[in-house]
Design a protein around this motif. Sequence first.
Motif, PDB file in Angstrom:
ATOM      1  N   LYS A 152       0.861  -1.184   0.000  1.00  0.00           N
ATOM      2  CA  LYS A 152       0.000   0.000   0.000  1.00  0.00           C
ATOM      3  C   LYS A 152       0.892   1.226   0.000  1.00  0.00           C
ATOM      4  O   LYS A 152       1.827   1.316   0.798  1.00  0.00           O
ATOM      5  N   PHE A 153       0.621   2.161  -0.907  1.00  0.00           N
ATOM      6  CA  PHE A 153       1.402   3.398  -0.987  1.00  0.00           C
ATOM      7  C   PHE A 153       0.559   4.541  -0.457  1.00  0.00           C
ATOM      8  O   PHE A 153      -0.549   4.785  -0.937  1.00  0.00           O
ATOM      9  N   ILE A 154       1.074   5.236   0.556  1.00  0.00           N
ATOM     10  CA  ILE A 154       0.381   6.390   1.124  1.00  0.00           C
ATOM     11  C   ILE A 154       1.009   7.640   0.507  1.00  0.00           C
ATOM     12  O   ILE A 154       2.127   8.029   0.858  1.00  0.00           O
ATOM     13  N   LYS A 155       0.283   8.206  -0.435  1.00  0.00           N
ATOM     14  CA  LYS A 155       0.783   9.335  -1.224  1.00  0.00           C
ATOM     15  C   LYS A 155       1.176  10.534  -0.370  1.00  0.00           C
ATOM     16  O   LYS A 155       2.226  11.131  -0.578  1.00  0.00           O
ATOM     17  N   GLU A 156       0.320  10.880   0.582  1.00  0.00           N
ATOM     18  CA  GLU A 156       0.547  12.073   1.398  1.00  0.00           C
ATOM     19  C   GLU A 156       1.854  11.996   2.183  1.00  0.00           C
ATOM     20  O   GLU A 156       2.499  13.007   2.440  1.00  0.00           O
ATOM     21  N   LYS A 157       2.242  10.794   2.589  1.00  0.00           N
ATOM     22  CA  LYS A 157       3.463  10.607   3.372  1.00  0.00           C
ATOM     23  C   LYS A 157       4.615  10.036   2.546  1.00  0.00           C
ATOM     24  O   LYS A 157       5.711   9.853   3.076  1.00  0.00           O
ATOM     25  N   ALA A 158       4.356   9.732   1.268  1.00  0.00           N
ATOM     26  CA  ALA A 158       5.341   9.078   0.398  1.00  0.00           C
ATOM     27  C   ALA A 158       5.923   7.840   1.092  1.00  0.00           C
ATOM     28  O   ALA A 158       7.127   7.672   1.201  1.00  0.00           O
ATOM     29  N   THR A 159       5.009   7.009   1.584  1.00  0.00           N
ATOM     30  CA  THR A 159       5.403   5.822   2.344  1.00  0.00           C
ATOM     31  C   THR A 159       4.784   4.577   1.717  1.00  0.00           C
ATOM     32  O   THR A 159       3.593   4.560   1.401  1.00  0.00           O
ATOM     33  N   LEU A 160       5.614   3.555   1.580  1.00  0.00           N
ATOM     34  CA  LEU A 160       5.161   2.262   1.074  1.00  0.00           C
ATOM     35  C   LEU A 160       5.085   1.296   2.244  1.00  0.00           C
ATOM     36  O   LEU A 160       6.069   1.154   2.991  1.00  0.00           O
ATOM     37  N   ILE A 161       3.940   0.644   2.409  1.00  0.00           N
ATOM     38  CA  ILE A 161       3.780  -0.347   3.478  1.00  0.00           C
ATOM     39  C   ILE A 161       3.564  -1.701   2.816  1.00  0.00           C
ATOM     40  O   ILE A 161       2.614  -1.888   2.044  1.00  0.00           O
ATOM     41  N   VAL A 162       4.447  -2.648   3.116  1.00  0.00           N
ATOM     42  CA  VAL A 162       4.377  -3.996   2.558  1.00  0.00           C
ATOM     43  C   VAL A 162       4.035  -4.947   3.697  1.00  0.00           C
ATOM     44  O   VAL A 162       4.716  -4.977   4.720  1.00  0.00           O
ATOM     45  N   THR A 163       2.966  -5.719   3.506  1.00  0.00           N
ATOM     46  CA  THR A 163       2.535  -6.695   4.509  1.00  0.00           C
ATOM     47  C   THR A 163       2.749  -8.085   3.922  1.00  0.00           C
ATOM     48  O   THR A 163       2.184  -8.409   2.874  1.00  0.00           O
ATOM     49  N   MET A 164       3.555  -8.890   4.629  1.00  0.00           N
ATOM     50  CA  MET A 164       3.937 -10.221   4.120  1.00  0.00           C
ATOM     51  C   MET A 164       3.558 -11.291   5.144  1.00  0.00           C
ATOM     52  O   MET A 164       4.268 -11.461   6.143  1.00  0.00           O
ATOM     53  N   PRO A 165       2.447 -12.013   4.926  1.00  0.00           N
ATOM     54  CA  PRO A 165       2.087 -13.099   5.836  1.00  0.00           C
ATOM     55  C   PRO A 165       3.163 -14.183   5.820  1.00  0.00           C
ATOM     56  O   PRO A 165       3.766 -14.454   4.781  1.00  0.00           O
ATOM     57  N   LEU A 166       3.389 -14.792   6.965  1.00  0.00           N
ATOM     58  CA  LEU A 166       4.411 -15.839   7.065  1.00  0.00           C
ATOM     59  C   LEU A 166       3.871 -17.163   6.545  1.00  0.00           C
ATOM     60  O   LEU A 166       2.660 -17.407   6.567  1.00  0.00           O
ATOM     61  N   VAL A 167       4.784 -18.009   6.096  1.00  0.00           N
ATOM     62  CA  VAL A 167       4.414 -19.321   5.557  1.00  0.00           C
ATOM     63  C   VAL A 167       3.983 -20.212   6.694  1.00  0.00           C
ATOM     64  O   VAL A 167       4.507 -20.208   7.769  1.00  0.00           O
TER      65      VAL A 167
END
Length: 167
Positions: A152-167
């Motif tokens: 998910k990219f938050i434009k206002e903060k120029a921040t990318l959040i990557v969520t990776m569920p574990l195997v």
Amino acid sequence: METSSKGLLTQVTQFWNLLDDLAESNPESYEKFIQQQLKEGKHLCAAPEPQLCIQTRILDQVSGKAGSLIEEISSTEIQVEIKRPDYELKIVEDQNAKPLKIELKVELPGVKSVSACDLGVSEDDLLIEVSEKYRLHLNLPESVNTEMTTAKFIKEKATLIVTMPLV
């Protein structure tokens, strides 16, 4: 020759039918597949980027000068400083302290759109690149499920959040 053309046509038709079935049975997976293909295709069709410029001149062979036919007069390499962005990586656990997922928050100042980001996630590592600005390669502390990973990219903060569920 005709047999191979018919075989190829059969394979293409089967593939097309497979995509139709996927689109009907699982639209989210179909969209994800198409987006991935478009992303890979865009990368493969991108124009080449110059990495080196050389100015040359042809030497006069009549004058008797020794050396090669083409002499390098000057060269300049394009020097672009690629930065490692600030990031925060945390393992999210359930109430029994069992690891559930990895969350990565990456600050990308100056990036205005998610389309500028190139994200690659494998089971044990992650690579984020923003052309001529940022590069972040991380070995992940746990194996992740790449199929369920979201960004998910938050434009206002120029921040990318990557969520990776574990195997």
